[in-house]
Write an enzyme that holds these catalytic residues in place. Structure first.
Site, short mmCIF file in Angstrom:
data_model
loop_
_atom_site.label_atom_id
_atom_site.label_comp_id
_atom_site.label_asym_id
_atom_site.label_seq_id
_atom_site.Cartn_x
_atom_site.Cartn_y
_atom_site.Cartn_z
N GLN A 94 19.52 67.60 -52.32
CA GLN A 94 18.21 66.98 -52.12
C GLN A 94 17.24 67.50 -53.20
O GLN A 94 17.42 68.60 -53.73
CB GLN A 94 17.75 67.32 -50.68
CG GLN A 94 16.42 66.73 -50.28
CD GLN A 94 15.29 67.70 -50.53
OE1 GLN A 94 15.50 68.89 -50.70
NE2 GLN A 94 14.07 67.18 -50.56
N SER A 143 14.57 69.07 -53.67
CA SER A 143 13.97 70.40 -53.79
C SER A 143 15.01 71.50 -54.00
O SER A 143 14.65 72.63 -54.29
CB SER A 143 13.17 70.72 -52.53
OG SER A 143 14.04 71.00 -51.46
N LYS A 144 16.28 71.19 -53.84
CA LYS A 144 17.31 72.24 -53.87
C LYS A 144 17.70 72.60 -55.30
O LYS A 144 17.43 71.86 -56.25
CB LYS A 144 18.53 71.81 -53.04
CG LYS A 144 18.20 71.42 -51.62
CD LYS A 144 17.62 72.59 -50.79
CE LYS A 144 16.90 72.11 -49.55
NZ LYS A 144 17.72 71.69 -48.46
N ASN A 145 18.41 73.73 -55.45
CA ASN A 145 18.70 74.26 -56.79
C ASN A 145 19.53 73.32 -57.64
O ASN A 145 19.43 73.35 -58.87
CB ASN A 145 19.43 75.61 -56.69
CG ASN A 145 18.54 76.70 -56.14
OD1 ASN A 145 17.53 76.42 -55.51
ND2 ASN A 145 18.91 77.94 -56.37
#
Ligand SMILES: *Cc1c(COP(=O)(O)O)cnc(C)c1O
Length: 403
Positions: free
Chosen positions: A200, A202-204
């Site tokens: 998603q 916002s993830k790394n």
């Protein structure tokens, strides 16, 4: 004492923070390849000659990254958790032990399949599930534990593995925030029975949306693949549906972005680690701030976020939302974090819908930390230049001293 920005003083952070997402020509090139291949989805249409489908490539590379034998791509990290629970053999009515300090999906993904989340409190010094609180939540219905590797910090997989083995429970890792992390040298997601990841925004590792299920167990891999492909089996026919499944497939476009982002991951991880280490040095002696403790068995922390706490006695007199407002005015993006999932209305109500019971799980450590102590710095800080990190630490010191 310096005048706070909220009172008209000069903000402590002036160096710009890193932007997110980070991308370049490679993303464009791979997206164009997908577009022109004619193969846009995860199944069905054949590709033009010479095109190597990106989803199987992503699955191979991702499994390798986390030291797992197998990976299955799915629509998102929430569905990945539901699929992992189903693939491990859990049935509606079974119970799964989860921490209350996590994103809501850890619990709601279980409830989506009628599996009941049971909350075990967190450790004071890591904010991760406390293995010693897990055992007291085990009932005859308990079938699994979900360890959440929050903010990129692996939970105590050694102790959780012992407890799972002793009681015959499956151990699942919610590694949505922990791409690249490892515990005692082994990639997260490949330590328990199954692991789940999120791609998603916002993830790394960002593909806009997306998720991955990892496992070393061939049977679980086949189960997961089948559940995500409307119950088909890997070598079976198009209309041969052998079990209950749905269409949880990712698209080739997402795989293209994820593959391009993977080439940037190592450099970004190194930056996150460098900046986290600097923050830890600069904040260590700030009165009122209490840093989290990393277990020495963490061989790599993914630093999705930088979580810390207000010291307990300080937090008795300082409202953490007020602290966050003052930090924000200094130019520091800060979050007051999760609320306790064991008290969340949708979790309590949906649990009641499935079980017919009003269930209350007390988690006093989590509840106190949520209300009074926990704060997070976002990944924009962790990805920034050293000057911005130093100014961020200075801002927090300035705010803490103002009380
Ligand atoms: C983001 C996240 C999820 C859900 O992933 P999505 O891809 O947003 O569905 C699950 N668990 C944790 C801990 C997360 O941070």
């Amino acid at each position: 004492m310096e005048k706070l920005a909220i009172d008209g003083g000069t903000p402590a952070r002036r160096t710009p923070l890193a932007e997110w997402p980070i991308y370049g020509e490679l993303e464009l090139k791979l997206l164009k390849e997908v577009l022109e291949s004619g193969k846009w989805g995860g199944a069905g249409a054949a590709a033009k000659a010479g095109y190597e489908p990106k989803l199987p490539l992503l699955e191979r590379k991702f499994a390798e990254l986390q030291n797992a034998a197998h990976a299955v791509s799915v629509v998102n990290g929430t569905v990945a958790i539901t699929v992992a629970l189903q693939a491990a053999g859990l049935k509606p009515g079974d119970e799964v032990i989860v921490p209350p300090y996590t994103f809501i999906a850890t619990a709601s993904a279980a409830l989506a399949y009628g599996i009941i989340p049971v909350f075990a409190d967190i450790e004071e010094h890591t904010l991760l599930i406390d293995p010693e609180k897990v055992e007291e939540r085990i009932t005859p219905k308990t079938k699994a534990i979900i360890a959440v590797h929050l903010a990129g910090a692996p939970a105590n997989m050694t102790r959780l593995g012992q407890i799972a083995a002793k009681h015959g429970l499956k151990l699942i890792e919610d590694a949505a925030q922990a791409v690249g992390a490892s515990w005692e040298g082994k990639g997260v997601g490949a330590i328990g029975d199954l692991g789940t990841f999120s791609l998603q925004s916002s993830k790394n590792l960002n593909a806009g949306e997306g998720g991955i299920v990892t496992t070393n167990n061939r049977e679980y891999w086949e189960n997961a693949w089948s559940i995500c492909n409307v119950g088909r089996i890997p070598s079976g026919g198009w209309y041969q549906h052998e079990r209950f499944g749905q269409n949880y497939r990712m698209t080739e476009f997402q795989a293209a972005i994820a593959l391009a982002q993977m080439t940037r991951l190592e450099e970004q991880m190194a930056r996150r680690e460098r900046n986290a280490k600097l923050l830890t040095e600069l904040l260590a002696d700030v009165e009122g701030i209490r840093l989290l403790e990393d277990d020495p068995r963490i061989t790599r922390h993914a630093y999705h976020l930088y979580m810390f706490k207000l010291e307990r006695s300080f937090a008795e007199r300082v409202d953490k939302a007020d602290f966050a407002r003052k930090a924000a005015a200094e130019g520091v993006p800060i979050s007051t974090g999760y609320i306790p999932l064991n008290r969340n209305v949708s979790i309590v109500e949906t649990t009641k819908m499935w079980t017919g019971e009003e269930r209350v799980y007390e988690c006093p450590v989590c509840e106190r930390i949520c209300e009074k102590e926990a704060l997070w710095l976002t990944q924009n800080v962790l990805l920034s230049d050293e000057a911005a990190v130093r100014e961020t630490a200075h801002a927090l010191r300035k705010v803490a001293e103002s009380y």
